[in-house]
Design a protein around this motif. Sequence first.
Motif: not given
Length: 295
Positions: A88, A150, A153
């Motif tokens: 990330c 996402p 993360k």
Amino acid sequence: MALWARTAFLLVNVITSAVRGKVERELSPECREFLYMATTPTGLEHDSLRFICQRYNKKPRYVTLYSTVDHIPVYSAYTFKRSEGEKCVDVPWMYEPQLSTVSDTDEMQPFPRGYMHMNFEDTQAVLDDYTDAVLYERGTLNPDEHQDDPDDKASTYTLTNVVPMVPDFSNRVWNKQEHVIRKRLNNYCRGTAYIVTGITTSGKMIRRENMNRIAVPTYLWSAYCCVDYDHNTPYNERFKFPSYAHYGLNEEENNEVVEISVPKLKEFLKRTTYVEQNFQIFVGDCVPAASSKTE
């Protein structure tokens, strides 16, 4: 009782209730979905330990048992998500409002500018604690490469999921093992894989302004449980299911990872850290009731 005294008494009770609402000793059902059989590891009990249901962007993401004295997580428990291991980027480090007495949110938040962190640094680590700690770097117990979404993360970038790690151990040894586990579970775990990653300590501390601030782990350890796996897995990997574990010494030398069974990790931790005799990472050591597994 005088009016002012009754008012003060009520105010104290309101404040106390608010604090209790932020710091939980039990987990809600939605947070237990990250735990095998919805059960936390047993035999880890102390007044300074607090459960954190790590929330980000309006959803629970994983569970952490956090020490408000050592200012580090004792473990983080999460469900593994298949991924290509991408890192990330551009995510700010965050803190945990649930450990603060002045917050009105239970979601992790980016660190505020200025000195607002003084409102919560008694109960958790802050960025200043790592500024001059040149011998260590921030290592996450729930790594972003074990997540895919996402937001999942991004949620790993909170200091309540971080411990000080020796750079050589972190970059050359522990991160490599995280890759190994990711590939193994990607390839052979068919259902949900539950992972618990934790630490042991022995008294070493990072100090700031002549105060002990963050405990430095002696060992890092990790265990996974995946009862629904590919039974045609090659033998050199098949014996590592439904569960397996590993640990490593957080030092510059003699720090190679040791892979062992979950029962053997349990015995190792009983010898090297402060856990009760009933210590257990997974219910029944992640051995399904209808099967037996030899070490």
